[in-house]
Design an enzyme around this catalytic site. Structure first.
Site, mmCIF file in Angstrom:
data_model
loop_
_atom_site.group_PDB
_atom_site.id
_atom_site.type_symbol
_atom_site.label_atom_id
_atom_site.label_comp_id
_atom_site.label_asym_id
_atom_site.label_seq_id
_atom_site.Cartn_x
_atom_site.Cartn_y
_atom_site.Cartn_z
ATOM 1 N N ASP B 425 72.688 -73.902 -3.477
ATOM 2 C CA ASP B 425 72.091 -75.065 -4.099
ATOM 3 C C ASP B 425 73.223 -76.073 -4.317
ATOM 4 O O ASP B 425 74.392 -75.727 -4.240
ATOM 5 C CB ASP B 425 71.496 -74.616 -5.433
ATOM 6 C CG ASP B 425 70.985 -75.769 -6.235
ATOM 7 O OD1 ASP B 425 70.330 -76.643 -5.647
ATOM 8 O OD2 ASP B 425 71.228 -75.807 -7.455
ATOM 9 N N LYS B 426 72.852 -77.330 -4.532
ATOM 10 C CA LYS B 426 73.917 -78.305 -4.718
ATOM 11 C C LYS B 426 74.174 -78.581 -6.204
ATOM 12 O O LYS B 426 75.225 -78.249 -6.739
ATOM 13 C CB LYS B 426 73.576 -79.612 -3.995
ATOM 14 C CG LYS B 426 74.684 -80.630 -4.070
ATOM 15 C CD LYS B 426 74.254 -81.958 -3.523
ATOM 16 C CE LYS B 426 73.391 -82.727 -4.491
ATOM 17 N NZ LYS B 426 74.137 -83.310 -5.589
ATOM 18 N N THR B 427 73.174 -79.186 -6.817
ATOM 19 C CA THR B 427 73.402 -79.663 -8.172
ATOM 20 C C THR B 427 73.561 -78.502 -9.136
ATOM 21 O O THR B 427 72.741 -77.600 -9.170
ATOM 22 C CB THR B 427 72.223 -80.527 -8.618
ATOM 23 O OG1 THR B 427 71.913 -81.382 -7.558
ATOM 24 C CG2 THR B 427 72.561 -81.298 -9.860
ATOM 25 N N ARG B 652 80.032 -91.390 -3.312
ATOM 26 C CA ARG B 652 78.733 -92.063 -3.238
ATOM 27 C C ARG B 652 78.978 -93.550 -3.327
ATOM 28 O O ARG B 652 79.608 -94.022 -4.266
ATOM 29 C CB ARG B 652 77.855 -91.646 -4.411
ATOM 30 C CG ARG B 652 77.099 -90.403 -4.151
ATOM 31 C CD ARG B 652 76.673 -89.840 -5.451
ATOM 32 N NE ARG B 652 75.325 -90.259 -5.766
ATOM 33 C CZ ARG B 652 74.419 -89.410 -6.242
ATOM 34 N NH1 ARG B 652 74.731 -88.159 -6.444
ATOM 35 N NH2 ARG B 652 73.220 -89.826 -6.527
ATOM 36 N N THR B 733 69.292 -78.490 -0.852
ATOM 37 C CA THR B 733 69.246 -79.255 -2.084
ATOM 38 C C THR B 733 67.951 -80.038 -2.175
ATOM 39 O O THR B 733 67.353 -80.397 -1.175
ATOM 40 C CB THR B 733 70.463 -80.201 -2.184
ATOM 41 O OG1 THR B 733 70.277 -81.061 -3.287
ATOM 42 C CG2 THR B 733 70.621 -81.017 -0.931
ATOM 43 N N ASP B 865 65.795 -72.589 -7.814
ATOM 44 C CA ASP B 865 66.488 -71.710 -6.880
ATOM 45 C C ASP B 865 65.998 -70.281 -6.963
ATOM 46 O O ASP B 865 66.449 -69.431 -6.214
ATOM 47 C CB ASP B 865 67.992 -71.732 -7.170
ATOM 48 C CG ASP B 865 68.554 -73.139 -7.153
ATOM 49 O OD1 ASP B 865 68.193 -73.871 -6.232
ATOM 50 O OD2 ASP B 865 69.311 -73.494 -8.064
#
Lengths: 324, 1206
Positions: B425-427, B652, B733, B865
């Site tokens: 997972d990312k966050t 970003r 994600t 997740d």
């Protein structure tokens, strides 16, 4: 010391009296250690041969006319005395152990092994404990002592040895394990009701001898691991000379003919390793030889193509750099 | 409630043009028509007592994730235990041991089984107890509930009933699924963070019905009464159908009024809500699937071995039975001393088949020692201890949160050593969901001196090394050194460093006016609300996205402090230099065109104090650049260059632009905009968008910002190491594609030279007749093209990245396409899936797991997740954060992503080898032992008699050989942990399964066979007829059996000593202690004259110990048994060493210290050929620069080039 002690003692005991305490104070104390008199064994590494005489008799002891019906012969009540002559090949030092050897006899069969009552053998109070002994548990409604198939099938051939017409005595005491005599077979347990059924198996026991003294039974009750086994019959406690002819008068009573079992009479001396055991030596030589051979191979390969310990070039990524 | 005063004055809904538009009552549809099945739920609001009996009695809010309860534990746990074939077999054997058929005494069958099963059940109970404690923690959380008469009081979550009115305050979780009634905002809006549900980090706006808005005070609930009719509990997170009847009017309800359990209230002081679904009825619980019981690969393979052994068991039992039948039928009638037949038909020559059948059962029990009864329990003990070591590992303890690593199930320890693909997972896992303002580009000039890690490392390499091999060595030091002087930003969200802009120095810059404008855009163009912290006097901002928050913090640091928002104005306190007094400027916000993922930009139209109307706009660079006016492109080229640099560094980026508006033009547009805004019907959005689009044109570029999505500590290094260990990393994600790609760059999963294969569903296809089909065809074509591209690539260094979004994934995961998709994905160095739903995460995981057949590990932190964590072979939860769902579903919980490296490379590697060796050894030892029983049968007329005393056999598995093998399983280390980390390539021994392949297993079995033959026949031949003592006695069965057993004990214990490569005093104690125990036991057992077996009476002290031949035989047999294995390992070590052998030797001879250069070189070579990760990226960069260098050498004169390059 050596010079004065005999002279003073011879010269005057009076003077010895006055000087004795003073002199004696210097006298080394006696001890076995300081005098180097500790008990010792002095091994002389001479090769000791185990001499073994094996005589297979089960066929020869059946009269020629009965040989096609050996089972009938052995079951018949006729006289089964048989004479055998054994020649001593080499000098046999006492004690010479006498064994009988049976073949194709499954003392290790599960039904056989279980068929006994240790409680009963040890303890006179437990003579009714025959649950494991079936079918030799009771006779005429009374428990059999000793019960079970093992005791019932006790070996009953007997041997008598003569040399030059002189009886060679066989010592039948001390052939069993001491712990068996002392703890497993009771001193006050006597055979009762034994071989009293219609079917008589093997030997009878002496009725007024306690089980702990019936060493043939004790030996027999230690069941053998394999269908071919030897059991101690007795000890001859005289030396036998090479060339001696020993006449054996044997009573061929035991039925091994039903199952084609061989019977052998064995006379053997022992060494510290026990009886004649060539195999152990051979096995040691083979294993040792293998070890030697392997070490040789490794040495040669090492000399031809040595590998430095901890050489990183043997790491997998160095050996085939292309793909891991 | 700081800042409440400001907030109360603002109707948040009017800030939004698009996302929170409220349909007016006139266009409201009537209430939903809800009748019939599926819509039976009735909720009497504020009357929970009505829900106390059927049919309105719904499930309580008590949740339970335990497997058992007190009543079901015994039956269920016992059932679980006997689902294992081996245990069932032993149970049957134990039952049969009560009959005459048994070759053993019944206690020797029952006792080990009871011990083994009891121990396993105790472990189950302990684990379930832990789950129960976890549940109770949640169940006992307090929530504020209306207790009548307008009084609210705290009550534990588990006591909350349907119909209760609950008050939830800021940053609290919702205790159940609620209907939003009102919030601290006047218009009933509240912000919800649904990270635990779907992993999305942006806040969701929920709004209450207008009728319930007045209920915004505790007291108003005194007489509140309403009825909700709605759908039954279901797992769909995004739908809700229901009606609210309030004051005899029925209002329709939709998902935007529903607050789901496990989501969190944000940016809102408090809300009131009515409980609709409780406990297991709530949507999140409905979504949770029963956590599947996972078994490791090795364990599955072990089952196969067990089956092989079972077949062997049945086979030799049949052989025995046939032998028995033949013997019994032909020979036994002649064995008068056995007195056949017996009355139980066990040995009946007249009924050989019946006896044969009984014998088969006996044989199956007799040879049962082939199946190691203690295997399962030993493995379980070992795994629990291994898990203990994982839990206690000080290097996986997070000081900040105080959480150690937790192995929640111990079943999968060895699986950690075989992982092939990591799905992350990312966050919250890779990133900490915190944005830091890092750089900016204003008027074509780049500001911000903080270099990213990649830049640092690459720069350093180019300086230091020319040769490839040389330079690689340095890398690690670079990486670690940057890690050490990690900057600690004093201000959260701001790590900008450049004296040219700070402290008002920007005034001296050449384009000061543009810089001023840049700062104004930062401070005005947003939707955040300032909040005054009354203690410190500081302002904090409640922004919708963390990016926006970081802009405001940055603006504040630059001297443009956004301090107040009213309904139509924004007040900014401007401070031009540190010694000047700040000036408060008020900007009148005329319009706000907010951010949507489709527009990718937001604008505000403001009138400043001079009356000038300005449009300030920020958005994705591509969007903004398209909208620049001819004059506004002055800085485009420079800014683009900077943006590329930022993008490469994984930052970003947003571009900022503005436009001056003339009054007349604006009012004309505004009219149109107003019309669009107030229009009714479906095309309102389209109209609004079109009108906004008209305005957001002819912009002038001001600059660009670069924000760092802050990675968690040590993430790039960890990913680098994992990549070097040969692991693949997929990122799944829920975030936007852009964000995901940014993170890909900052984690070095992507790098500029990489060929990105983006697969997206195109929208044009909707025009054709069968939209679905054409979309699918389109995607299939993209996948095929991608595969072609990968195939045709010649450059060995070329790396591909696959980026796919959730919508496309729905098609790609369909049965007919998923294999093409998987093949492409496997060929790509990195795979990033964005905007995926929790379900899709699980599906992707399943696809990888089943499609590649390799071990997958999923790691994540949120409830979204959970599916993936449960689906993967190993699920790892990040336990540092607040949400517990992921941890609860996981098999391992670690506090930070970076601990994954140690978990896999050290613990996984060790556990894999330990368990593999342990199982092999187990089979070896039981075959070696079990077969001797079989051989003996051949000499005992197949009667089922064992040569050993029952008690020896009983103790063999449980006491005499168990501790050494457990010590092997717990303590064995081929190399120490430091070396494991330094040589990540060692990890590949696991995924390649070098230690548990069939070759090795059969090798061990063959070794067992050999050992059994040697032990049996050597002993038998030595002991069978000759006297074994000087006293002339011959050996009886017990003596032979005991001698044989002694040989077994020595052989198997020496064997394990040869197997071990790591001896502590514990191993010595256990191995040699086991041998000693055997003699001690024998001496002790020999003295127990009565009760037990009589033949073993004084077997050691009187019979065997005084016989030299007994000891000599033991020595001979032990050597003979271990000779082949010794030769094998000597040969292997001398001529065909494996990696760990060499490293052991290097360590042993301290060559690593003597020859540091070699050690470093090997360490860098030990990396797997990898295309992702930090190292690969730096390599690629060097390659690129070198390539360029060479090209230029060939074309231009050398000297100028070098200057240019450096």
């Amino acid at each position: 010391m050596n010079s004065n002690s005999p002279s003073t003692s011879a010269g005057g005991p009076g003077s010895a009296d006055s000087t004795a305490p003073r002199r004696n104070s210097k006298r080394p104390k006696y001890s076995r250690f300081t005098q180097q008199e500790l008990p010792a064994c002095k091994p002389i590494l001479t090769p000791k041969w185990v001499v073994e005489i094996i005589d297979r008799y089960e066929t020869d002891c059946v009269p020629l006319d009965s040989r096609n019906d050996k089972v009938g012969f052995i079951q018949s009540p006729q006289d089964k005395t048989c004479h055998r002559n054994l020649t001593v090949p080499k000098r046999m030092k006492r004690p010479i152990y006498v064994y009988y050897q049976l073949d194709n006899f499954y003392q290790n069969h599960r039904r056989y092994v279980k068929s006994r009552s240790d409680q009963q053998l040890r303890n006179p109070g437990d003579e009714g404990d025959t649950s494991a002994c079936e079918p030799e548990d009771t006779a005429h409604g009374m428990p059999i002592v000793p019960c079970g198939l093992i005791a019932w099938s006790l070996f009953n051939d007997t041997y008598n040895f003569t040399r030059n017409d002189q009886l060679v005595t066989i010592n039948k005491t001390g052939i069993s394990w001491k712990s068996d005599r002392d703890h497993k077979f009771g001193k006050n347990v006597y055979p009762r009701n034994f071989q009293n059924n219609t079917l008589v198996g093997g030997a009878h026991l002496v009725a007024n001898k306690s089980l702990s003294e019936q060493e043939d039974l004790i030996v027999w009750m230690r069941t053998a691991a394999l269908p071919t086994f030897r059991k101690l019959y007795g000890k001859i406690e005289v030396d036998l000379q090479a060339g001696d002819v020993i006449n054996v008068e044997l009573q061929n009573n035991y039925n091994t003919y039903s199952f084609d079992g061989k019977k052998k009479l064995v006379l053997s001396t022992t060494s510290w390793l026990g009886g004649k055991n060539d195999f152990l030596g051979i096995a040691y030589l083979v294993v040792g030889g293998l070890c030697f051979f392997l070490s040789l191979v490794f040495t040669i390969i090492y000399l031809v193509k040595p590998r430095k310990l901890g050489d990183p070039s043997y790491l997998s990524w160095n050996r085939n750099p292309g793909g891991h | 409630m700081a800042g409440g005063g400001i907030r109360a004055k603002i109707r948040r809904s009017s800030l939004y043009t698009f996302s929170c538009y409220r349909p007016r009552t006139s266009e409201e549809e009537g209430p939903h028509d809800i009748q019939g099945p599926g819509y039976s739920r009735m909720v009497y609001c504020n009357q929970p007592h009505l829900h106390e009996q059927k049919p309105l009695k719904y499930r309580t809010n008590y949740i339970s994730t335990t497997k058992y309860n007190i009543l079901t534990f015994l039956p269920k746990a016992i059932f679980e235990q006997f689902r294992r074939v081996a245990n069932l077999y032993f149970l049957l054997a134990a039952i049969l041991s009560l009959t005459d058929v048994s070759p053993f005494s019944s206690v020797s069958m029952i006792a080990p089984l009871a011990f083994v099963v009891g121990l396993s059940m105790a472990k189950e109970a302990l684990e379930d107890w832990r789950r129960f404690i976890q549940d109770m923690k949640v169940n006992l959380r307090k929530a504020s509930v209306h207790k009548g008469d307008g009084v609210f009081g705290n009550r534990p979550w588990m006591k909350i009933r349907v119909g209760d009115v609950v008050k939830v305050e800021k940053d609290q979780f919702f205790p159940a699924d609620l209907l939003l009634l009102s919030s601290s905002y006047e218009d009933g809006i509240c912000y919800v963070e649904t990270m635990n549900l779907d992993g999305e980090t942006n806040l969701k706006v929920k709004r209450a019905l207008e009728v319930t808005l007045p209920l915004d005070d505790d007291a108003t609930f005194k007489d509140f009464n309403a009825t909700i009719r709605c759908e039954d509990p279901n797992p769909s997170l995004y739908t809700f159908v229901g009606n609210l009847e309030y004051d005899r009017i029925v209002y329709p309800l939709d998902p935007s009024q529903i607050l789901l359990r496990d989501s969190k209230l944000r940016n809102t002081a408090y809300v009131y809500g009515v409980v609709i679904f409780t406990g297991h009825d709530s949507k999140v619980m409905q979504n949770s699937t029963k956590s599947p019981s996972k078994r490791s690969r090795i364990e599955k393979q072990m089952d196969k071995i067990i089956y092989i052994l079972f077949s062997l068991l049945v086979f030799i039992s049949f052989i025995s039975s046939i032998g028995f039948i033949v013997k019994t039928k032909n020979d036994m009638p002649n064995w008068w001393y056995l007195r056949p037949p017996d009355k139980n038909n066990l040995f009946n020559p007249n009924k050989p088949l019946v006896s044969g059948f009984y014998h088969l059962i006996t044989a199956l029990m007799l040879y049962g020692y082939l199946i190691p009864i203690s295997l399962y329990v030993s493995i379980e003990v070992v795994k629990v201890l291994q898990a203990l070591f994982i839990n206690r590992d000080i290097h996986m303890y997070d000081e900040e949160t105080g959480t150690p690593a937790v192995a929640r199930t111990s079943n999968l320890n060895e699986e950690l050593g075989q992982v092939d693909t990591i799905l992350s997972d990312k966050t919250g896992t890779l990133t900490c969901n915190q944005m830091d303002f890092l750089k900016c580009s204003i008027a074509g000039a780049a500001y911000g001196t903080h270099a990213s890690d990649v830049e640092l490392a690459a720069a350093k390499q180019m300086e230091s090394g020319n040769a490839f091999g040389q330079s690689e060595i340095e890398l690690e030091t670079v990486v670690t050194s940057t890690d050490e002087n990690e900057r600690k930003p004093a201000i959260k969200g701001f790590s900008f460093e450049d004296s040219r802009l700070m402290n008002g120095n920007w005034c001296k810059e050449p384009n000061a006016d543009v810089i001023l404008l840049f700062f104004r855009i930062l401070s005005i163009c947003h939707t955040a609300i300032p909040e005054l912290n009354e203690e410190t006097g500081d302002l904090t901002y409640e922004a919708e996205s963390p990016d926006e928050g970081s802009f405001l913090v940055a603006a504040k640091e630059f001297g443009f402090e956004f301090c107040k928002r009213t309904q139509s104005t924004v007040v900014v306190r401007e401070r031009y230099s540190s010694f000047q007094e700040p000036i408060e400027r008020e900007y009148k916000v005329l319009n706000l065109l907010d951010f949507t993922s489709k527009r990718k930009r937001m604008s505000v139209i403001v009138r400043d104090e001079t009356g000038q109307i300005l449009l300030l706009c920020k958005g994705a660079d591509s969007i903004i650049f398209d909208r620049l006016s001819k004059n506004g492109k002055a800085y485009e080229e420079a800014t683009t260059k900077h943006l590329n640099e930022y993008g490469e560094a994984g930052l970003r980026t947003l571009a900022l632009a503005y436009k001056n508006l003339e009054e007349a033009k604006y009012s004309a547009w505004n009219e149109e905009f107003f019309k669009a805004k107030t229009s009714i019907g479906g095309d309102r959005d389209v109209m609004l968008e079109r009108v906004s689009d008209m305005m957001e044109r002819d912009l002038t570029l001001v600059g660009a910002t670069a924000v760092e999505d802050k990675l968690q500590k040590g993430v790039p290094q960890c990913i680098d190491k994992l990549a070097q260990a040969g692991l693949k990393l997929w990122v799944l994600t829920g975030d936007k594609m852009e964000t995901a790609i940014n993170i890909g760059f900052s984690c070095s999963l992507l790098r500029p030279g990489m060929k990105q294969i983006c697969i997206t569903a195109t929208n044009e296809a909707t025009l054709s007749q069968d939209p679905e089909k054409s979309v699918k065809e389109n995607i299939l074509m993209q996948i095929t093209n991608g595969s072609q591209m990968v195939k045709l690539e010649k450059d060995p260094h070329a790396a591909f990245a696959l980026i796919i979004d959730g919508k496309t994934l729905t098609y790609a995961l369909e049965d007919d396409m998923k294999h093409q998709f998987l093949n492409l994905a496997v060929d790509c160095a990195s795979v990033i899936c964005c905007r995926v739903s929790p379900k899709q995460k699980a599906l992707v995981t399943r696809l990888v797991k089943e499609g590649t057949g390799k071990t997958t590990l999923a790691i994540g932190d949120g409830a979204n997740d959970v599916g993936m964590i449960q689906e993967a072979d190993i699920g790892v939860g990040i336990s540092g954060c607040e949400g517990m769902q992921a941890v609860m579903a996981s098999d391992f919980a670690i506090a930070q992503f970076q601990y994954l490296e140690r978990l896999l490379v050290v613990h996984g590697h060790w556990c894999y080898k330990r368990i593999a060796q342990m199982i092999c050894y187990f089979f070896y030892k039981n075959i070696a032992f079990g077969l001797t029983i079989f051989y003996f049968e051949a000499f005992a007329a197949f009667s089922g008699q064992s040569v050993y005393v029952d008690w020896y056999m009983l103790l063999f598995n449980v006491v005499l050989t168990s501790l050494p093998v457990i010590s092997l399983g717990v303590f064995e280390q081929d190399v120490d942990s430091e070396v494991c980390l330094q040589f990540p390539a060692l990890y590949q021994q696991g995924p390649k399964n070098l230690f548990f392949d069939w070759y090795r297993i059969f090798g061990w079995m063959g070794n067992g066979l050999y050992t059994s033959l040697i032990i049996f026949f050597l002993n038998i031949i030595i002991f069978y007829d000759q006297a074994f003592r000087a006293g002339g006695q011959t050996a009886d069965m017990t003596a032979v059996g005991t001698a044989m057993f002694t040989c077994i004990i020595w052989a198997v214990n020496c064997q394990i000593a040869l197997t071990m490569s790591h001896f502590t005093w514990i191993q010595h104690l256990f191995v040699w202690g086991s041998v000693t125990t055997w003699y001690v036991f024998l001496a002790f057992y020999g003295e127990l004259s009565s009760a037990l077996d009589e033949n073993a009476f004084r077997i050691l002290t009187e019979v065997l110990a005084p016989a030299p031949i007994y000891w000599i035989t033991t020595l001979l047999v032990t050597i003979a048994c271990n000779l082949p294995y010794l030769a094998h390992i000597s040969f292997q070590r001398s001529f065909n060493p494996m990696d760990h052998h060499i490293i052991q030797e290097i360590k042993y001879y301290r060559k690593d210290i003597a020859d540091r250069h070699m050690w470093k070189r090997e360490r860098s070579k030990a990396r797997q050929e990898t295309k992702i990760g930090f190292t690969a990226r730096v390599d690629a960069k060097i390659r690129l620069l070198k390539g360029r260098l060479q090209k230029k050498y060939s074309t231009m004169s050398a000297s100028t080039v070098i200057q240019h390059q450096t």
